[in-house]
Design a protein around this motif. Structure first.
Motif, mmCIF file in Angstrom:
data_model
loop_
_atom_site.group_PDB
_atom_site.id
_atom_site.type_symbol
_atom_site.label_atom_id
_atom_site.label_comp_id
_atom_site.label_asym_id
_atom_site.label_seq_id
_atom_site.Cartn_x
_atom_site.Cartn_y
_atom_site.Cartn_z
ATOM 1 N N MET A 152 0.867 -1.182 0.000
ATOM 2 C CA MET A 152 0.000 0.000 0.000
ATOM 3 C C MET A 152 0.902 1.229 0.000
ATOM 4 O O MET A 152 1.812 1.336 0.833
ATOM 5 C CB MET A 152 -0.906 0.000 1.221
ATOM 6 N N ASP A 154 1.340 5.640 -0.500
ATOM 7 C CA ASP A 154 0.676 6.938 -0.405
ATOM 8 C C ASP A 154 1.718 8.032 -0.652
ATOM 9 O O ASP A 154 2.770 8.056 -0.009
ATOM 10 C CB ASP A 154 0.046 7.117 0.978
ATOM 11 N N GLU A 198 -3.236 7.306 -3.580
ATOM 12 C CA GLU A 198 -2.876 5.986 -3.058
ATOM 13 C C GLU A 198 -2.784 4.951 -4.181
ATOM 14 O O GLU A 198 -3.618 4.933 -5.090
ATOM 15 C CB GLU A 198 -3.884 5.522 -2.011
ATOM 16 N N PHE A 260 -5.371 -6.217 3.727
ATOM 17 C CA PHE A 260 -5.557 -4.777 3.539
ATOM 18 C C PHE A 260 -5.373 -4.039 4.863
ATOM 19 O O PHE A 260 -4.735 -2.981 4.912
ATOM 20 C CB PHE A 260 -6.939 -4.484 2.948
ATOM 21 N N ASN A 261 -5.915 -4.572 5.929
ATOM 22 C CA ASN A 261 -5.790 -3.921 7.245
ATOM 23 C C ASN A 261 -4.335 -3.888 7.709
ATOM 24 O O ASN A 261 -3.859 -2.869 8.227
ATOM 25 C CB ASN A 261 -6.653 -4.647 8.275
ATOM 26 N N ASP A 264 -2.359 -1.460 5.507
ATOM 27 C CA ASP A 264 -2.760 -0.093 5.846
ATOM 28 C C ASP A 264 -2.119 0.345 7.159
ATOM 29 O O ASP A 264 -1.650 1.485 7.302
ATOM 30 C CB ASP A 264 -4.278 -0.013 5.937
ATOM 31 N N SER A 265 -2.081 -0.553 8.126
ATOM 32 C CA SER A 265 -1.443 -0.259 9.408
ATOM 33 C C SER A 265 0.044 0.019 9.219
ATOM 34 O O SER A 265 0.599 0.960 9.811
ATOM 35 C CB SER A 265 -1.646 -1.432 10.365
ATOM 36 N N TYR A 268 0.587 3.484 7.743
ATOM 37 C CA TYR A 268 0.492 4.567 8.721
ATOM 38 C C TYR A 268 1.692 4.571 9.660
ATOM 39 O O TYR A 268 2.088 5.630 10.170
ATOM 40 C CB TYR A 268 -0.818 4.466 9.502
ATOM 41 N N ARG A 302 -2.062 6.784 13.029
ATOM 42 C CA ARG A 302 -3.136 7.300 12.189
ATOM 43 C C ARG A 302 -3.545 8.713 12.628
ATOM 44 O O ARG A 302 -3.724 9.609 11.798
ATOM 45 C CB ARG A 302 -4.337 6.363 12.251
#
Length: 499
Positions: A152, A154, A198, A260-261, A264-265, A268, A302
Protein backbone atom coordinates in the motif's frame (compact mmCIF):
# COMPACT_ATOMS: atom_id res chain seq x y z
CA UNK A 1 -8.90 5.28 -46.51
CA UNK A 2 -8.76 3.94 -42.96
CA UNK A 3 -8.07 0.21 -42.56
CA UNK A 4 -8.94 -2.18 -39.72
CA UNK A 5 -7.39 -5.66 -39.54
CA UNK A 6 -8.90 -8.64 -37.71
CA UNK A 7 -7.49 -12.09 -36.99
CA UNK A 8 -10.00 -14.85 -37.71
CA UNK A 9 -10.28 -18.52 -36.76
CA UNK A 10 -12.32 -20.17 -39.51
CA UNK A 11 -13.98 -23.45 -38.55
CA UNK A 12 -15.71 -24.52 -41.74
CA UNK A 13 -15.40 -27.18 -44.46
CA UNK A 14 -15.09 -24.66 -47.29
CA UNK A 15 -12.51 -21.97 -48.00
CA UNK A 16 -12.91 -18.79 -45.94
CA UNK A 17 -15.12 -16.66 -48.20
CA UNK A 18 -13.68 -13.15 -47.67
CA UNK A 19 -10.25 -11.57 -47.14
CA UNK A 20 -10.97 -7.86 -47.53
CA UNK A 21 -14.02 -5.65 -47.90
CA UNK A 22 -14.80 -1.92 -47.98
CA UNK A 23 -17.77 -0.82 -45.91
CA UNK A 24 -18.84 2.76 -45.19
CA UNK A 25 -15.54 4.14 -46.59
CA UNK A 26 -13.42 1.87 -44.35
CA UNK A 27 -11.30 -1.11 -45.36
CA UNK A 28 -11.62 -4.32 -43.32
CA UNK A 29 -8.99 -7.02 -43.68
CA UNK A 30 -9.38 -10.57 -42.35
CA UNK A 31 -6.45 -12.92 -41.74
CA UNK A 32 -6.80 -16.59 -40.79
CA UNK A 33 -4.71 -17.62 -37.77
CA UNK A 34 -4.58 -20.88 -35.76
CA UNK A 35 -4.62 -19.09 -32.37
CA UNK A 36 -4.74 -15.64 -30.82
CA UNK A 37 -7.66 -14.54 -32.97
CA UNK A 38 -10.01 -11.59 -32.42
CA UNK A 39 -13.12 -13.56 -33.47
CA UNK A 40 -14.07 -17.07 -34.52
CA UNK A 41 -16.38 -18.15 -37.35
CA UNK A 42 -18.03 -21.46 -36.43
CA UNK A 43 -19.99 -23.32 -39.12
CA UNK A 44 -22.48 -25.49 -37.20
CA UNK A 45 -23.75 -27.07 -40.45
CA UNK A 46 -20.79 -29.47 -40.48
CA UNK A 47 -22.54 -31.67 -37.88
CA UNK A 48 -25.68 -33.65 -38.42
CA UNK A 49 -26.59 -33.54 -34.74
CA UNK A 50 -27.15 -30.33 -32.84
CA UNK A 51 -25.60 -31.72 -29.64
CA UNK A 52 -22.33 -32.56 -31.43
CA UNK A 53 -22.13 -29.05 -32.86
CA UNK A 54 -22.77 -27.61 -29.38
CA UNK A 55 -19.94 -29.67 -27.89
CA UNK A 56 -17.41 -28.28 -30.38
CA UNK A 57 -18.86 -24.76 -30.16
CA UNK A 58 -18.18 -24.59 -26.42
CA UNK A 59 -14.57 -25.75 -26.67
CA UNK A 60 -13.33 -22.25 -27.54
CA UNK A 61 -14.10 -19.13 -25.48
CA UNK A 62 -13.44 -16.30 -27.92
CA UNK A 63 -16.32 -14.26 -29.48
CA UNK A 64 -17.94 -16.46 -32.14
CA UNK A 65 -20.11 -15.82 -35.16
CA UNK A 66 -22.07 -19.07 -35.67
CA UNK A 67 -23.49 -20.18 -39.04
CA UNK A 68 -26.63 -22.22 -38.31
CA UNK A 69 -29.38 -23.95 -40.33
CA UNK A 70 -32.53 -21.82 -40.57
CA UNK A 71 -34.70 -24.37 -38.78
CA UNK A 72 -32.35 -24.44 -35.76
CA UNK A 73 -32.10 -20.69 -35.28
CA UNK A 74 -34.32 -20.52 -32.16
CA UNK A 75 -32.52 -23.50 -30.58
CA UNK A 76 -29.09 -21.90 -31.09
CA UNK A 77 -30.24 -18.49 -29.83
CA UNK A 78 -31.31 -20.05 -26.54
CA UNK A 79 -27.87 -21.63 -26.00
CA UNK A 80 -25.71 -18.88 -27.50
CA UNK A 81 -23.24 -17.05 -25.23
CA UNK A 82 -24.06 -13.33 -24.74
CA UNK A 83 -21.10 -12.06 -26.81
CA UNK A 84 -21.82 -14.38 -29.77
CA UNK A 85 -24.14 -14.03 -32.77
CA UNK A 86 -25.64 -16.18 -35.56
CA UNK A 87 -25.85 -16.09 -39.36
CA UNK A 88 -28.62 -18.07 -40.99
CA UNK A 89 -27.64 -20.55 -43.67
CA UNK A 90 -30.10 -19.00 -46.15
CA UNK A 91 -28.39 -15.58 -45.94
CA UNK A 92 -24.81 -16.84 -45.74
CA UNK A 93 -23.87 -16.34 -49.38
CA UNK A 94 -25.51 -12.92 -49.74
CA UNK A 95 -25.01 -11.19 -46.37
CA UNK A 96 -22.20 -13.04 -44.62
CA UNK A 97 -19.64 -10.26 -45.24
CA UNK A 98 -21.89 -7.61 -43.70
CA UNK A 99 -22.64 -9.86 -40.74
CA UNK A 100 -18.92 -10.44 -40.24
CA UNK A 101 -17.99 -6.72 -40.40
CA UNK A 102 -20.72 -5.72 -37.93
CA UNK A 103 -19.82 -8.56 -35.59
CA UNK A 104 -16.13 -7.54 -35.59
CA UNK A 105 -17.01 -3.87 -34.98
CA UNK A 106 -19.34 -4.74 -32.08
CA UNK A 107 -16.82 -7.17 -30.58
CA UNK A 108 -14.05 -4.58 -30.74
CA UNK A 109 -16.28 -1.93 -29.12
CA UNK A 110 -17.35 -4.33 -26.37
CA UNK A 111 -13.76 -5.35 -25.60
CA UNK A 112 -12.64 -1.71 -25.57
CA UNK A 113 -15.44 -0.81 -23.19
CA UNK A 114 -14.52 -3.72 -20.91
CA UNK A 115 -10.87 -2.67 -20.91
CA UNK A 116 -11.81 0.91 -20.00
CA UNK A 117 -13.99 -0.33 -17.14
CA UNK A 118 -10.96 -2.21 -15.75
CA UNK A 119 -8.60 0.76 -16.10
CA UNK A 120 -8.14 3.91 -14.07
CA UNK A 121 -8.61 6.66 -16.71
CA UNK A 122 -5.84 8.91 -15.34
CA UNK A 123 -3.00 6.44 -14.79
CA UNK A 124 -3.95 3.41 -16.89
CA UNK A 125 -3.58 1.14 -13.85
CA UNK A 126 -6.20 -1.19 -12.41
CA UNK A 127 -9.06 0.47 -10.51
CA UNK A 128 -9.73 -0.08 -6.81
CA UNK A 129 -12.54 -2.59 -7.49
CA UNK A 130 -10.25 -4.88 -9.48
CA UNK A 131 -7.37 -5.05 -6.97
CA UNK A 132 -9.59 -6.73 -4.36
CA UNK A 133 -10.54 -9.43 -6.86
CA UNK A 134 -6.89 -9.97 -7.83
CA UNK A 135 -5.83 -10.29 -4.20
CA UNK A 136 -8.58 -12.84 -3.44
CA UNK A 137 -7.57 -14.86 -6.49
CA UNK A 138 -3.88 -14.89 -5.54
CA UNK A 139 -4.71 -15.95 -1.98
CA UNK A 140 -6.94 -18.74 -3.31
CA UNK A 141 -4.07 -19.97 -5.52
CA UNK A 142 -1.46 -19.42 -2.78
CA UNK A 143 1.55 -21.70 -2.56
CA UNK A 144 3.78 -21.78 0.51
CA UNK A 145 7.00 -21.21 -1.46
CA UNK A 146 5.52 -18.15 -3.17
CA UNK A 147 3.68 -16.06 -0.59
CA UNK A 148 1.34 -13.26 -1.65
CA UNK A 149 2.43 -9.72 -0.84
CA UNK A 150 0.40 -6.52 -0.77
CA UNK A 151 2.04 -3.08 -0.94
CA UNK A 152 0.00 0.00 0.00
CA UNK A 153 1.54 3.32 -1.09
CA UNK A 154 0.68 6.94 -0.40
CA UNK A 155 2.34 10.05 -1.89
CA UNK A 156 3.60 12.22 0.94
CA UNK A 157 2.04 15.70 1.26
CA UNK A 158 0.17 15.31 -2.03
CA UNK A 159 -2.47 17.89 -1.05
CA UNK A 160 0.25 20.49 -0.63
CA UNK A 161 1.57 19.57 -4.09
CA UNK A 162 -1.91 20.07 -5.57
CA UNK A 163 -2.44 23.34 -3.72
CA UNK A 164 1.00 24.67 -4.66
CA UNK A 165 1.26 23.62 -8.30
CA UNK A 166 -2.36 22.99 -9.31
CA UNK A 167 -4.40 19.87 -10.09
CA UNK A 168 -3.03 19.46 -13.62
CA UNK A 169 0.53 19.20 -12.32
CA UNK A 170 -0.73 16.92 -9.53
CA UNK A 171 -2.17 14.63 -12.22
CA UNK A 172 1.20 14.67 -14.02
CA UNK A 173 2.85 13.46 -10.82
CA UNK A 174 0.29 10.65 -10.45
CA UNK A 175 0.97 9.51 -14.03
CA UNK A 176 4.74 9.67 -13.46
CA UNK A 177 4.51 7.49 -10.35
CA UNK A 178 2.22 5.06 -12.19
CA UNK A 179 4.96 4.75 -14.83
CA UNK A 180 7.56 4.07 -12.13
CA UNK A 181 5.38 1.29 -10.70
CA UNK A 182 4.98 -0.34 -14.11
CA UNK A 183 8.73 -0.17 -14.76
CA UNK A 184 9.73 -1.42 -11.30
CA UNK A 185 7.13 -4.21 -11.19
CA UNK A 186 7.58 -5.54 -14.74
CA UNK A 187 5.56 -8.69 -15.29
CA UNK A 188 3.18 -8.02 -12.40
CA UNK A 189 -0.46 -7.52 -13.40
CA UNK A 190 -1.75 -6.44 -9.99
CA UNK A 191 -0.77 -2.74 -10.01
CA UNK A 192 -3.64 -0.51 -8.93
CA UNK A 193 -4.55 3.07 -8.17
CA UNK A 194 -6.64 2.89 -5.03
CA UNK A 195 -7.89 6.44 -5.50
CA UNK A 196 -6.55 9.94 -4.90
CA UNK A 197 -2.83 9.66 -4.16
CA UNK A 198 -2.88 5.99 -3.06
CA UNK A 199 -1.57 2.97 -5.01
CA UNK A 200 -1.40 -0.76 -4.32
CA UNK A 201 0.52 -3.70 -5.77
CA UNK A 202 -0.33 -7.40 -5.42
CA UNK A 203 2.57 -9.71 -6.22
CA UNK A 204 4.23 -13.04 -5.41
CA UNK A 205 7.13 -12.08 -3.12
CA UNK A 206 8.49 -13.00 0.28
CA UNK A 207 9.24 -10.36 2.93
CA UNK A 208 12.78 -9.65 1.78
CA UNK A 209 11.81 -9.40 -1.88
CA UNK A 210 8.78 -7.18 -1.21
CA UNK A 211 10.77 -4.85 1.07
CA UNK A 212 13.54 -4.59 -1.54
CA UNK A 213 11.12 -3.86 -4.37
CA UNK A 214 9.28 -1.28 -2.27
CA UNK A 215 12.50 0.48 -1.29
CA UNK A 216 13.55 0.59 -4.95
CA UNK A 217 10.20 2.21 -5.81
CA UNK A 218 10.66 4.68 -2.94
CA UNK A 219 14.10 5.71 -4.20
CA UNK A 220 12.85 6.07 -7.79
CA UNK A 221 10.04 8.38 -6.63
CA UNK A 222 12.56 10.33 -4.57
CA UNK A 223 14.51 11.04 -7.79
CA UNK A 224 11.58 12.89 -9.40
CA UNK A 225 12.59 16.51 -10.07
CA UNK A 226 9.50 18.64 -9.57
CA UNK A 227 11.00 21.29 -11.90
CA UNK A 228 10.94 18.83 -14.81
CA UNK A 229 7.42 17.75 -13.99
CA UNK A 230 5.34 20.88 -13.45
CA UNK A 231 4.59 23.57 -16.01
CA UNK A 232 3.08 27.03 -15.83
CA UNK A 233 4.03 27.53 -12.16
CA UNK A 234 7.05 29.29 -10.69
CA UNK A 235 8.88 27.04 -8.21
CA UNK A 236 10.37 28.82 -5.23
CA UNK A 237 12.86 26.99 -3.01
CA UNK A 238 13.50 23.26 -2.76
CA UNK A 239 10.54 20.93 -3.18
CA UNK A 240 10.95 17.15 -3.05
CA UNK A 241 8.60 14.27 -3.87
CA UNK A 242 8.44 11.15 -1.69
CA UNK A 243 6.21 8.15 -1.04
CA UNK A 244 5.46 6.03 2.04
CA UNK A 245 4.87 2.29 1.65
CA UNK A 246 3.30 -0.33 3.93
CA UNK A 247 3.65 -4.05 3.17
CA UNK A 248 1.81 -7.17 4.28
CA UNK A 249 3.07 -10.64 3.27
CA UNK A 250 0.73 -13.62 3.66
CA UNK A 251 3.32 -16.17 4.80
CA UNK A 252 0.59 -17.57 7.07
CA UNK A 253 -3.06 -18.15 6.07
CA UNK A 254 -4.84 -14.79 5.76
CA UNK A 255 -7.87 -13.42 3.95
CA UNK A 256 -7.90 -10.31 1.76
CA UNK A 257 -9.49 -8.06 4.38
CA UNK A 258 -6.78 -8.96 6.91
CA UNK A 259 -4.09 -8.19 4.36
CA UNK A 260 -5.56 -4.78 3.54
CA UNK A 261 -5.79 -3.92 7.24
CA UNK A 262 -2.22 -5.07 7.93
CA UNK A 263 -0.77 -3.22 4.95
CA UNK A 264 -2.76 -0.09 5.85
CA UNK A 265 -1.44 -0.26 9.41
CA UNK A 266 2.13 -0.59 8.11
CA UNK A 267 1.56 2.39 5.79
CA UNK A 268 0.49 4.57 8.72
CA UNK A 269 3.54 3.38 10.65
CA UNK A 270 5.70 4.62 7.76
CA UNK A 271 3.85 7.94 7.72
CA UNK A 272 4.01 8.32 11.48
CA UNK A 273 7.74 7.58 11.55
CA UNK A 274 8.51 10.54 9.31
CA UNK A 275 7.30 9.57 5.81
CA UNK A 276 9.43 8.48 2.83
CA UNK A 277 9.81 5.07 4.48
CA UNK A 278 8.96 1.39 3.93
CA UNK A 279 7.38 -0.60 6.75
CA UNK A 280 6.59 -4.34 6.71
CA UNK A 281 3.68 -5.49 8.88
CA UNK A 282 4.91 -7.84 11.60
CA UNK A 283 8.51 -7.35 10.52
CA UNK A 284 9.80 -5.75 13.72
CA UNK A 285 7.09 -6.38 16.29
CA UNK A 286 7.54 -9.02 19.01
CA UNK A 287 5.26 -11.98 18.19
CA UNK A 288 4.36 -12.22 21.85
CA UNK A 289 3.45 -8.56 22.19
CA UNK A 290 -0.06 -7.63 23.26
CA UNK A 291 -2.36 -7.15 20.21
CA UNK A 292 -3.95 -4.23 22.05
CA UNK A 293 -0.56 -2.47 22.11
CA UNK A 294 -0.22 -2.98 18.38
CA UNK A 295 -3.68 -1.47 17.79
CA UNK A 296 -2.89 1.49 20.06
CA UNK A 297 0.31 2.13 18.12
CA UNK A 298 -1.63 1.93 14.85
CA UNK A 299 -4.21 4.46 16.01
CA UNK A 300 -1.47 6.76 17.36
CA UNK A 301 0.19 6.76 13.93
CA UNK A 302 -3.14 7.30 12.19
CA UNK A 303 -4.05 10.23 14.46
CA UNK A 304 -0.58 11.74 13.94
CA UNK A 305 -0.90 11.54 10.14
CA UNK A 306 -4.44 12.93 10.15
CA UNK A 307 -3.35 15.76 12.46
CA UNK A 308 -0.43 16.59 10.17
CA UNK A 309 -2.76 16.62 7.16
CA UNK A 310 -5.27 18.86 8.94
CA UNK A 311 -2.50 21.24 10.03
CA UNK A 312 -1.12 21.41 6.48
CA UNK A 313 -4.60 21.99 5.05
CA UNK A 314 -5.34 24.78 7.55
CA UNK A 315 -1.94 26.34 6.92
CA UNK A 316 -2.48 26.25 3.16
CA UNK A 317 -5.97 27.73 3.52
CA UNK A 318 -4.62 30.46 5.78
CA UNK A 319 -1.89 31.39 3.31
CA UNK A 320 -4.42 31.54 0.50
CA UNK A 321 -6.77 33.64 2.61
CA UNK A 322 -4.03 36.10 3.61
CA UNK A 323 -2.81 36.31 0.01
CA UNK A 324 -6.36 36.88 -1.20
CA UNK A 325 -6.99 39.59 1.39
CA UNK A 326 -3.71 41.30 0.55
CA UNK A 327 -4.53 41.22 -3.14
CA UNK A 328 -8.01 42.63 -2.54
CA UNK A 329 -6.55 45.36 -0.31
CA UNK A 330 -4.23 46.45 -3.16
CA UNK A 331 -6.84 46.23 -5.93
CA UNK A 332 -9.28 48.86 -7.12
CA UNK A 333 -12.75 47.36 -6.78
CA UNK A 334 -14.14 48.81 -10.01
CA UNK A 335 -11.33 48.33 -12.55
CA UNK A 336 -9.40 45.44 -10.93
CA UNK A 337 -6.21 47.49 -11.43
CA UNK A 338 -3.82 48.19 -8.57
CA UNK A 339 -5.05 51.03 -6.40
CA UNK A 340 -3.38 54.33 -5.43
CA UNK A 341 -1.93 52.95 -2.19
CA UNK A 342 -0.19 50.11 -4.02
CA UNK A 343 1.07 52.56 -6.65
CA UNK A 344 2.64 54.78 -3.99
CA UNK A 345 4.42 51.88 -2.25
CA UNK A 346 5.70 50.06 -5.29
CA UNK A 347 6.53 53.17 -7.31
CA UNK A 348 8.91 54.27 -4.55
CA UNK A 349 10.80 50.95 -4.90
CA UNK A 350 10.87 51.26 -8.71
CA UNK A 351 12.20 54.84 -8.40
CA UNK A 352 14.96 53.90 -5.92
CA UNK A 353 15.98 50.84 -7.94
CA UNK A 354 16.23 52.77 -11.23
CA UNK A 355 18.36 55.51 -9.63
CA UNK A 356 20.65 53.06 -7.80
CA UNK A 357 21.37 50.83 -10.79
CA UNK A 358 20.99 53.60 -13.37
CA UNK A 359 18.28 51.68 -15.24
CA UNK A 360 15.68 53.48 -17.38
CA UNK A 361 12.17 53.86 -15.97
CA UNK A 362 9.18 55.34 -17.76
CA UNK A 363 5.67 56.36 -16.72
CA UNK A 364 2.45 56.81 -18.71
CA UNK A 365 -0.55 58.75 -17.39
CA UNK A 366 -3.88 58.14 -19.16
CA UNK A 367 -6.84 60.50 -18.71
CA UNK A 368 -10.29 59.92 -20.25
CA UNK A 369 -11.46 62.99 -22.19
CA UNK A 370 -14.79 64.59 -21.19
CA UNK A 371 -15.45 61.89 -18.63
CA UNK A 372 -17.77 64.18 -16.66
CA UNK A 373 -19.89 64.56 -19.80
CA UNK A 374 -20.13 60.76 -20.11
CA UNK A 375 -21.54 60.56 -16.57
CA UNK A 376 -23.89 63.46 -17.19
CA UNK A 377 -25.19 62.11 -20.53
CA UNK A 378 -25.41 58.37 -19.82
CA UNK A 379 -25.36 58.10 -16.02
CA UNK A 380 -22.89 56.86 -13.45
CA UNK A 381 -23.26 53.11 -14.25
CA UNK A 382 -22.28 53.77 -17.87
CA UNK A 383 -19.40 55.93 -16.61
CA UNK A 384 -18.22 52.95 -14.56
CA UNK A 385 -18.47 50.79 -17.66
CA UNK A 386 -16.28 53.28 -19.56
CA UNK A 387 -13.65 53.14 -16.81
CA UNK A 388 -13.69 49.33 -16.90
CA UNK A 389 -13.36 49.43 -20.70
CA UNK A 390 -10.27 51.64 -20.55
CA UNK A 391 -8.74 49.46 -17.82
CA UNK A 392 -9.21 46.35 -19.99
CA UNK A 393 -7.72 48.15 -23.01
CA UNK A 394 -4.65 49.16 -21.01
CA UNK A 395 -4.14 45.67 -19.56
CA UNK A 396 -4.42 44.20 -23.04
CA UNK A 397 -1.98 46.71 -24.55
CA UNK A 398 0.94 46.62 -22.11
CA UNK A 399 3.77 44.11 -21.82
CA UNK A 400 4.24 41.47 -19.16
CA UNK A 401 6.99 43.52 -17.47
CA UNK A 402 4.70 46.57 -17.06
CA UNK A 403 2.13 47.11 -14.32
CA UNK A 404 -0.97 49.31 -14.18
CA UNK A 405 -2.74 51.24 -11.43
CA UNK A 406 -5.76 53.51 -11.11
CA UNK A 407 -4.32 56.81 -9.92
CA UNK A 408 -7.65 58.43 -9.15
CA UNK A 409 -10.99 59.28 -10.80
CA UNK A 410 -10.65 58.76 -14.56
CA UNK A 411 -6.83 58.80 -14.49
CA UNK A 412 -4.77 55.62 -14.79
CA UNK A 413 -1.04 55.05 -14.98
CA UNK A 414 1.31 52.49 -16.49
CA UNK A 415 4.73 51.87 -14.94
CA UNK A 416 7.37 50.56 -17.35
CA UNK A 417 10.57 49.29 -15.64
CA UNK A 418 13.80 49.11 -17.70
CA UNK A 419 12.08 51.06 -20.47
CA UNK A 420 13.19 54.28 -22.17
CA UNK A 421 10.82 56.98 -23.41
CA UNK A 422 10.78 55.83 -27.04
CA UNK A 423 9.73 52.34 -26.02
CA UNK A 424 7.17 53.76 -23.58
CA UNK A 425 5.72 55.92 -26.34
CA UNK A 426 5.06 52.81 -28.45
CA UNK A 427 3.06 51.32 -25.56
CA UNK A 428 1.19 54.60 -25.05
CA UNK A 429 0.33 54.79 -28.73
CA UNK A 430 -1.03 51.25 -28.66
CA UNK A 431 -3.26 52.13 -25.69
CA UNK A 432 -4.45 55.34 -27.36
CA UNK A 433 -5.37 53.62 -30.64
CA UNK A 434 -7.06 50.59 -29.06
CA UNK A 435 -9.18 52.73 -26.74
CA UNK A 436 -10.40 54.96 -29.57
CA UNK A 437 -11.37 52.11 -31.88
CA UNK A 438 -13.85 50.37 -29.58
CA UNK A 439 -17.45 51.39 -28.94
CA UNK A 440 -19.01 51.30 -25.49
CA UNK A 441 -22.58 50.20 -24.90
CA UNK A 442 -24.51 52.57 -22.62
CA UNK A 443 -27.22 51.22 -20.33
CA UNK A 444 -29.89 53.07 -22.34
CA UNK A 445 -28.93 51.05 -25.42
CA UNK A 446 -26.95 53.77 -27.22
CA UNK A 447 -23.31 53.40 -28.19
CA UNK A 448 -20.44 55.87 -27.97
CA UNK A 449 -16.66 56.13 -28.21
CA UNK A 450 -14.13 57.78 -25.95
CA UNK A 451 -10.75 59.42 -26.47
CA UNK A 452 -7.69 59.66 -24.24
CA UNK A 453 -5.17 62.31 -23.36
CA UNK A 454 -1.84 60.63 -22.59
CA UNK A 455 1.40 61.82 -21.06
CA UNK A 456 4.69 59.91 -21.34
CA UNK A 457 7.91 60.61 -19.42
CA UNK A 458 11.20 58.89 -18.66
CA UNK A 459 13.00 59.23 -15.33
CA UNK A 460 15.61 61.99 -15.49
CA UNK A 461 18.69 62.77 -13.40
CA UNK A 462 16.91 66.03 -12.56
CA UNK A 463 14.16 64.09 -10.75
CA UNK A 464 15.59 64.29 -7.22
CA UNK A 465 12.41 62.92 -5.69
CA UNK A 466 9.64 60.60 -6.87
CA UNK A 467 7.11 63.43 -6.79
CA UNK A 468 9.21 65.32 -9.38
CA UNK A 469 8.92 62.41 -11.81
CA UNK A 470 5.17 61.99 -11.23
CA UNK A 471 4.57 65.75 -11.52
CA UNK A 472 6.42 65.94 -14.87
CA UNK A 473 4.37 63.05 -16.29
CA UNK A 474 1.14 64.61 -15.02
CA UNK A 475 2.03 67.94 -16.64
CA UNK A 476 2.48 66.24 -20.00
CA UNK A 477 -0.97 64.70 -19.65
CA UNK A 478 -2.38 68.15 -18.85
CA UNK A 479 -0.50 69.52 -21.87
CA UNK A 480 -2.24 66.99 -24.12
CA UNK A 481 -5.64 68.02 -22.74
CA UNK A 482 -4.99 71.77 -23.07
CA UNK A 483 -3.93 71.38 -26.71
CA UNK A 484 -7.18 69.78 -27.86
CA UNK A 485 -7.27 66.38 -26.09
CA UNK A 486 -7.15 62.96 -27.86
CA UNK A 487 -3.36 63.23 -28.07
CA UNK A 488 -0.08 61.92 -26.64
CA UNK A 489 2.42 64.35 -25.15
CA UNK A 490 6.11 63.56 -24.65
CA UNK A 491 9.23 65.63 -24.04
CA UNK A 492 7.15 68.68 -23.11
CA UNK A 493 5.50 68.90 -26.51
CA UNK A 494 2.58 67.39 -28.40
CA UNK A 495 3.51 64.46 -30.60
CA UNK A 496 1.53 63.75 -33.72
CA UNK A 497 -0.25 60.40 -33.63
CA UNK A 498 -1.83 58.52 -36.54
CA UNK A 499 -5.56 59.04 -36.92
Amino acid sequence: MKTFSYKIIWEGDTKFPVKQVSFQKINYRFTQVPAGADVRIFDARRWDKYCDAQDFYRKMSIPSLVIVPDELESVWLRKLLPEDSVVLSSSFDENFTLHLVRFCINTHARQRSLKMSLTDPLTGLLPRSEISRRLRFELFMNESEKPVSLMMMDIDNFKIINDTFGFQNGDRLLRRIAGILRNCMTGENGICRMGGDEFAVVSRMNRQQAAGAADFIRREVEQIDIKDLVSGVEIKGDFSVSISIGICVADTPMDSEEMFNEADSALYMAKGAGRNRVEVAGGTDNPESDPADVMIKYFENRVKVLTDRLTAALSSSSRKFVSSMAQQADTDGLTALFDRGYFNRRMKREFDRAREYKHPLSLIFVDIDFFGQVNKTYGWPTGDRALQHVAEVIKGSVRTVDWVARYGGEEMCVVLPDTNEDEAYEVAERIWINAGEAQINAYDGSRFTITLSVGVAELSHKDDQLIDFIQRTSERTRCAKENGRNQICRKDRITDVPV
